[in-house]
Motif scaffolding. Sequence first.
Motif, mmCIF file in Angstrom:
data_model
loop_
_atom_site.group_PDB
_atom_site.id
_atom_site.type_symbol
_atom_site.label_atom_id
_atom_site.label_comp_id
_atom_site.label_asym_id
_atom_site.label_seq_id
_atom_site.Cartn_x
_atom_site.Cartn_y
_atom_site.Cartn_z
ATOM 1 N N SER A 258 0.826 -1.217 0.000
ATOM 2 C CA SER A 258 0.000 0.000 0.000
ATOM 3 C C SER A 258 0.852 1.256 0.000
ATOM 4 C CB SER A 258 -0.927 0.027 1.220
ATOM 5 O OG SER A 258 -1.820 -1.052 1.179
ATOM 6 N N SER A 259 2.062 1.166 0.513
ATOM 7 C CA SER A 259 2.944 2.334 0.568
ATOM 8 C C SER A 259 3.348 2.825 -0.823
ATOM 9 C CB SER A 259 4.195 2.011 1.387
ATOM 10 O OG SER A 259 4.910 0.948 0.780
ATOM 11 N N LEU A 260 3.162 1.990 -1.857
ATOM 12 C CA LEU A 260 3.472 2.418 -3.225
ATOM 13 C C LEU A 260 2.396 3.339 -3.791
ATOM 14 C CD1 LEU A 260 4.817 -0.908 -4.781
ATOM 15 C CD2 LEU A 260 6.138 1.082 -4.030
ATOM 16 N N LEU A 261 1.242 3.386 -3.134
ATOM 17 C CA LEU A 261 0.141 4.238 -3.593
ATOM 18 C C LEU A 261 0.380 5.670 -3.132
ATOM 19 C CD1 LEU A 261 -2.636 4.335 -4.998
ATOM 20 C CD2 LEU A 261 -3.658 3.873 -2.769
ATOM 21 N N GLN A 262 0.489 6.586 -4.096
ATOM 22 C CA GLN A 262 0.699 7.997 -3.796
ATOM 23 C C GLN A 262 -0.527 8.793 -4.220
ATOM 24 O OE1 GLN A 262 4.408 9.553 -5.252
ATOM 25 N NE2 GLN A 262 5.530 7.716 -4.688
ATOM 26 N N PRO A 263 -0.787 9.930 -3.568
ATOM 27 C CA PRO A 263 -1.953 10.724 -3.947
ATOM 28 C C PRO A 263 -1.816 11.309 -5.351
ATOM 29 C CG PRO A 263 -0.676 11.841 -2.248
ATOM 30 C CD PRO A 263 -0.038 10.506 -2.458
ATOM 31 N N VAL A 264 -2.960 11.542 -5.986
ATOM 32 C CA VAL A 264 -2.961 12.212 -7.283
ATOM 33 C C VAL A 264 -2.536 13.653 -7.037
ATOM 34 C CG1 VAL A 264 -4.412 12.949 -9.217
ATOM 35 C CG2 VAL A 264 -4.816 10.737 -8.135
ATOM 36 N N PRO A 265 -1.584 14.173 -7.802
ATOM 37 C CA PRO A 265 -1.150 15.556 -7.592
ATOM 38 C C PRO A 265 -2.319 16.529 -7.757
ATOM 39 C CG PRO A 265 0.319 14.432 -9.125
ATOM 40 C CD PRO A 265 -0.842 13.530 -8.889
ATOM 41 N N ASP A 266 -2.371 17.529 -6.897
ATOM 42 C CA ASP A 266 -3.416 18.551 -6.968
ATOM 43 C C ASP A 266 -3.045 19.546 -8.061
ATOM 44 O OD1 ASP A 266 -5.465 20.323 -6.595
ATOM 45 O OD2 ASP A 266 -4.761 21.047 -4.647
ATOM 46 N N ILE A 267 -3.836 19.538 -9.128
ATOM 47 C CA ILE A 267 -3.577 20.473 -10.229
ATOM 48 C C ILE A 267 -4.716 21.468 -10.385
ATOM 49 C CG2 ILE A 267 -1.972 19.011 -11.500
ATOM 50 C CD1 ILE A 267 -4.310 18.098 -13.246
ATOM 51 N N GLY A 268 -5.538 21.567 -9.339
ATOM 52 C CA GLY A 268 -6.587 22.589 -9.328
ATOM 53 C C GLY A 268 -7.875 22.195 -10.015
ATOM 54 N N ILE A 269 -7.987 20.947 -10.477
ATOM 55 C CA ILE A 269 -9.235 20.486 -11.071
ATOM 56 C C ILE A 269 -9.622 19.173 -10.421
ATOM 57 C CG2 ILE A 269 -8.869 21.607 -13.319
ATOM 58 C CD1 ILE A 269 -8.022 18.850 -14.412
ATOM 59 N N SER A 270 -10.916 18.900 -10.386
ATOM 60 C CA SER A 270 -11.344 17.633 -9.803
ATOM 61 C C SER A 270 -11.827 16.662 -10.872
ATOM 62 C CB SER A 270 -12.459 17.865 -8.782
ATOM 63 O OG SER A 270 -13.598 18.405 -9.427
ATOM 64 N N THR A 271 -12.185 17.159 -12.059
ATOM 65 C CA THR A 271 -12.671 16.279 -13.110
ATOM 66 C C THR A 271 -11.607 15.265 -13.476
ATOM 67 O OG1 THR A 271 -13.955 18.112 -13.972
ATOM 68 C CG2 THR A 271 -13.695 16.213 -15.407
ATOM 69 N N GLY A 272 -11.971 14.004 -13.483
ATOM 70 C CA GLY A 272 -11.035 12.937 -13.828
ATOM 71 C C GLY A 272 -10.309 12.372 -12.629
ATOM 72 N N THR A 273 -9.982 13.195 -11.653
ATOM 73 C CA THR A 273 -9.280 12.679 -10.477
ATOM 74 C C THR A 273 -10.269 12.123 -9.450
ATOM 75 O OG1 THR A 273 -9.234 14.850 -9.426
ATOM 76 C CG2 THR A 273 -7.326 14.250 -10.782
ATOM 77 N N ASP A 274 -11.552 12.408 -9.622
ATOM 78 C CA ASP A 274 -12.565 11.870 -8.709
ATOM 79 C C ASP A 274 -12.602 10.346 -8.749
ATOM 80 O OD1 ASP A 274 -13.292 14.433 -8.052
ATOM 81 O OD2 ASP A 274 -15.066 14.470 -9.320
ATOM 82 N N TYR A 275 -12.227 9.761 -9.873
ATOM 83 C CA TYR A 275 -12.297 8.319 -10.055
ATOM 84 C C TYR A 275 -11.041 7.603 -9.585
ATOM 85 C CZ TYR A 275 -16.140 9.467 -13.293
ATOM 86 O OH TYR A 275 -17.288 9.925 -13.870
ATOM 87 N N SER A 276 -10.039 8.328 -9.142
ATOM 88 C CA SER A 276 -8.762 7.719 -8.795
ATOM 89 C C SER A 276 -8.503 7.776 -7.293
ATOM 90 C CB SER A 276 -7.631 8.447 -9.534
ATOM 91 O OG SER A 276 -6.387 7.915 -9.154
ATOM 92 N N ASP A 277 -7.965 6.666 -6.761
ATOM 93 C CA ASP A 277 -7.529 6.633 -5.366
ATOM 94 C C ASP A 277 -6.057 6.988 -5.247
ATOM 95 O OD1 ASP A 277 -9.943 6.050 -4.179
ATOM 96 O OD2 ASP A 277 -9.587 3.893 -4.077
ATOM 97 N N GLY A 278 -5.385 7.162 -6.385
ATOM 98 C CA GLY A 278 -3.980 7.538 -6.353
ATOM 99 C C GLY A 278 -3.214 6.963 -7.526
ATOM 100 N N ILE A 279 -1.905 7.107 -7.441
ATOM 101 C CA ILE A 279 -0.982 6.633 -8.460
ATOM 102 C C ILE A 279 -0.044 5.620 -7.810
ATOM 103 C CG2 ILE A 279 0.835 7.297 -10.095
ATOM 104 C CD1 ILE A 279 -1.904 8.539 -10.753
ATOM 105 N N ILE A 280 0.128 4.488 -8.455
ATOM 106 C CA ILE A 280 1.062 3.475 -7.971
ATOM 107 C C ILE A 280 2.352 3.627 -8.765
ATOM 108 C CG2 ILE A 280 1.540 1.010 -7.785
ATOM 109 C CD1 ILE A 280 -1.508 0.653 -7.374
ATOM 110 N N VAL A 281 3.428 3.894 -8.038
ATOM 111 C CA VAL A 281 4.734 4.119 -8.653
ATOM 112 C C VAL A 281 5.586 2.874 -8.447
ATOM 113 C CG1 VAL A 281 6.790 5.566 -8.645
ATOM 114 C CG2 VAL A 281 4.552 6.587 -8.190
#
Length: 159
Positions: free
Chosen positions: A110-133
């Motif tokens: 779970s530690s590989l899951l990082q938050p979606v970067p805040d780019i000032g919009i919510s459209t599209g990021t509402d469906y994501s729990d994060g980014i796995i690197v």
Amino acid sequence: MFGSHDNNMTGETLEIIAFRLHDQEFCVRTTTIREIRGWGPAKPIPHAPAEVLGIMNLRGMVIPMIDLALKLGTRSTEPTERSAIVVAEVNGVAMGLVVDRVSDILTIASSLLQPVPDIGISTGTDYSDGIIVQDSGMMCFLNLERMFDKDSATCVAAA
């Protein structure tokens, strides 16, 4: 492309299925997935939402087929012999999610899951729990329950 990771760390793990849409990697929790099928055409439904390709017969049960790329706001997926249908149960509704191909089934920390970067919009990021690197790349971790909330899942099933 992505392989299972052995972790010497203690902590939570995520069981995921990774797949491709166009040139991007995405993943979802395996707990929502019922099966993975090869591509098969859908029977169109009049006046269905754009992302609903139609319906398919899954062992006597009629389920909607969703163009996941279109649902995510990108261009529609052109099915090929490598395309797959990921059958998921979301908020009590079974549906087929059309993807370009399934990459892997993984257990990751779970530690590989990082938050979606805040780019000032919510459209599209509402469906994501994060980014796995991972060393081999990044995957967008989708939340199907939010993508198909109870109201939209019922609407898709009724299409």
